[in-house]
Design a protein around this motif. Structure first.
Motif, PDB file in Angstrom:
ATOM      1  N   ALA A   1      60.933  15.585 -65.399  1.00  0.00           N
ATOM      2  CA  ALA A   1      60.408  15.181 -64.101  1.00  0.00           C
ATOM      3  C   ALA A   1      60.474  16.369 -63.154  1.00  0.00           C
ATOM      4  CB  ALA A   1      61.232  14.023 -63.547  1.00  0.00           C
ATOM      5  N   VAL A   2      59.364  16.662 -62.503  1.00  0.00           N
ATOM      6  CA  VAL A   2      59.294  17.818 -61.604  1.00  0.00           C
ATOM      7  C   VAL A   2      59.144  17.315 -60.172  1.00  0.00           C
ATOM      8  CG1 VAL A   2      58.087  19.933 -61.021  1.00  0.00           C
ATOM      9  CG2 VAL A   2      58.255  19.219 -63.409  1.00  0.00           C
TER      10      VAL A   2
ATOM     11  N   VAL B   1      56.271  15.296 -66.066  1.00  0.00           N
ATOM     12  CA  VAL B   1      55.746  14.284 -65.142  1.00  0.00           C
ATOM     13  C   VAL B   1      56.049  14.736 -63.714  1.00  0.00           C
ATOM     14  CG1 VAL B   1      55.811  11.877 -64.405  1.00  0.00           C
ATOM     15  CG2 VAL B   1      56.110  12.441 -66.826  1.00  0.00           C
ATOM     16  N   PRO B   2      55.036  15.135 -62.953  1.00  0.00           N
ATOM     17  CA  PRO B   2      55.289  15.522 -61.564  1.00  0.00           C
ATOM     18  C   PRO B   2      55.730  14.316 -60.730  1.00  0.00           C
ATOM     19  CG  PRO B   2      53.171  16.363 -62.340  1.00  0.00           C
ATOM     20  CD  PRO B   2      53.636  15.354 -63.340  1.00  0.00           C
TER      21      PRO B   2
ATOM     22  N   ALA C   1      51.486  15.488 -67.190  1.00  0.00           N
ATOM     23  CA  ALA C   1      50.884  14.255 -66.684  1.00  0.00           C
ATOM     24  C   ALA C   1      50.302  14.489 -65.289  1.00  0.00           C
ATOM     25  CB  ALA C   1      51.937  13.156 -66.626  1.00  0.00           C
ATOM     26  N   PRO C   2      49.398  13.632 -64.854  1.00  0.00           N
ATOM     27  CA  PRO C   2      48.884  13.751 -63.481  1.00  0.00           C
ATOM     28  C   PRO C   2      49.965  13.437 -62.455  1.00  0.00           C
ATOM     29  CG  PRO C   2      47.476  12.337 -64.845  1.00  0.00           C
ATOM     30  CD  PRO C   2      48.739  12.543 -65.609  1.00  0.00           C
ATOM     31  N   ALA C   3      49.699  13.804 -61.213  1.00  0.00           N
ATOM     32  CA  ALA C   3      50.561  13.397 -60.106  1.00  0.00           C
ATOM     33  C   ALA C   3      50.627  11.872 -60.039  1.00  0.00           C
ATOM     34  CB  ALA C   3      50.025  13.965 -58.799  1.00  0.00           C
ATOM     35  N   LEU C   4      51.629  11.363 -59.360  1.00  0.00           N
ATOM     36  CA  LEU C   4      51.840   9.914 -59.331  1.00  0.00           C
ATOM     37  C   LEU C   4      50.750   9.166 -58.557  1.00  0.00           C
ATOM     38  CD1 LEU C   4      55.706   9.687 -58.758  1.00  0.00           C
ATOM     39  CD2 LEU C   4      54.447   9.585 -60.912  1.00  0.00           C
ATOM     40  N   GLY C   5      50.233   9.779 -57.509  1.00  0.00           N
ATOM     41  CA  GLY C   5      49.284   9.041 -56.684  1.00  0.00           C
ATOM     42  C   GLY C   5      47.859   9.548 -56.804  1.00  0.00           C
ATOM     43  N   PRO C   6      46.925   8.691 -56.408  1.00  0.00           N
ATOM     44  CA  PRO C   6      47.090   7.299 -55.993  1.00  0.00           C
ATOM     45  C   PRO C   6      47.193   6.372 -57.210  1.00  0.00           C
ATOM     46  CG  PRO C   6      44.781   7.930 -55.822  1.00  0.00           C
ATOM     47  CD  PRO C   6      45.529   9.167 -56.262  1.00  0.00           C
TER      48      PRO C   6
END
Length: 237
Positions: A12-13, A68-69, A97-102
């Motif tokens: 996790a970043v 995972v950002p 992985a992509p950023a969490l949002g949206p």
């Protein structure tokens, strides 16, 4: 879903903060992720100001890793800092992985935090207070997140930016009040306490929700991002 025991580590970043409460919130979130997926190795690396740095975290890993950002938008850290650190870590084979949002799960978490701040029920519009970015695409993603939150709540939600965009949360609250809304809630679209969270709390909202923190919906989203990114690595392993 990748089977525990054979799963590549989840790195996790986070951005990182000098605020101990902010780092504690990230730790609590990752603790919840680990509790939801027993046996999955979960590590942390920070791209700014806090340790372990992303470089330090990568130095302790080898082989396949899923990054995972813990970032709410696709800004500079996702596009530049993470790829640069991975390029300097030749022992690591990673899928980012992509950023969490949206994401609708973030709307679930934001709605949950607002419900905690409005125990008797809410009304009126919501200002979605995001960190903001100089990247137009990142701020456009915040606009999309405001739309998801509005659909979840059944009330208007307006995106606002603590830096790198406009309106600011205070400007958004003032504009809504000038438009006749007596009650305006501020939803802090932030992962944890820190400078931005304190700034958002001073925007003048009738209520201000807590940052997302270790909300279960956020932990589920982290694992969803991990699972989707891990599939190619698992197939190639």
């Amino acid at each position: 879903m990748t089977a525990p025991g054979t799963a590549p580590p989840l790195l996790a970043v986070a951005h990182g903060t000098r605020d101990p409460a902010g780092m504690a919130a990230i730790g609590a979130l990752l603790g919840r992720v680990a509790a939801l997926r027993p046996g999955l190795p979960v590590r942390l690396g920070c791209v700014d100001v806090a340790r372990p740095s992303l470089t330090e975290a990568l130095a302790g890993l080898s082989g396949t890793v899923v990054v995972v950002p813990l970032l709410l938008g696709d800004g500079y850290h996702v596009r530049v800092d993470i790829p640069r650190a991975l390029a300097a870590a030749p022992r690591v084979r990673a899928r980012v992985a992509p950023a969490l949002g949206p994401d609708p799960l973030l709307a679930e978490a934001l709605a949950g935090r607002l419900a905690e701040a409005e125990p008797r029920g809410g009304g009126g519009p919501v200002v979605l207070a995001a960190a903001g970015s100089t990247e137009p695409a990142a701020n456009a993603a915040t606009e999309s997140m405001a739309g998801l939150l509005s659909a979840r709540l059944g009330r208007p939600a307006v995106a606002a930016y603590l830096c790198g965009g406009s309106p600011t949360p205070a400007e958004a609250v003032s504009a809504l009040r000038a438009g006749g809304h007596r009650r305006v809630a501020v939803a802090r679209y932030l992962l944890g306490p820190g400078f931005f969270a304190r700034h958002a709390a001073r925007a003048g909202g009738s209520v201000v929700s807590e940052p997302l923190g270790a909300h279960e919906a956020v932990a589920r989203l982290v694992l969803r991002r991990y699972d989707r990114a891990a599939l190619p690595l698992s197939a190639a392993a």
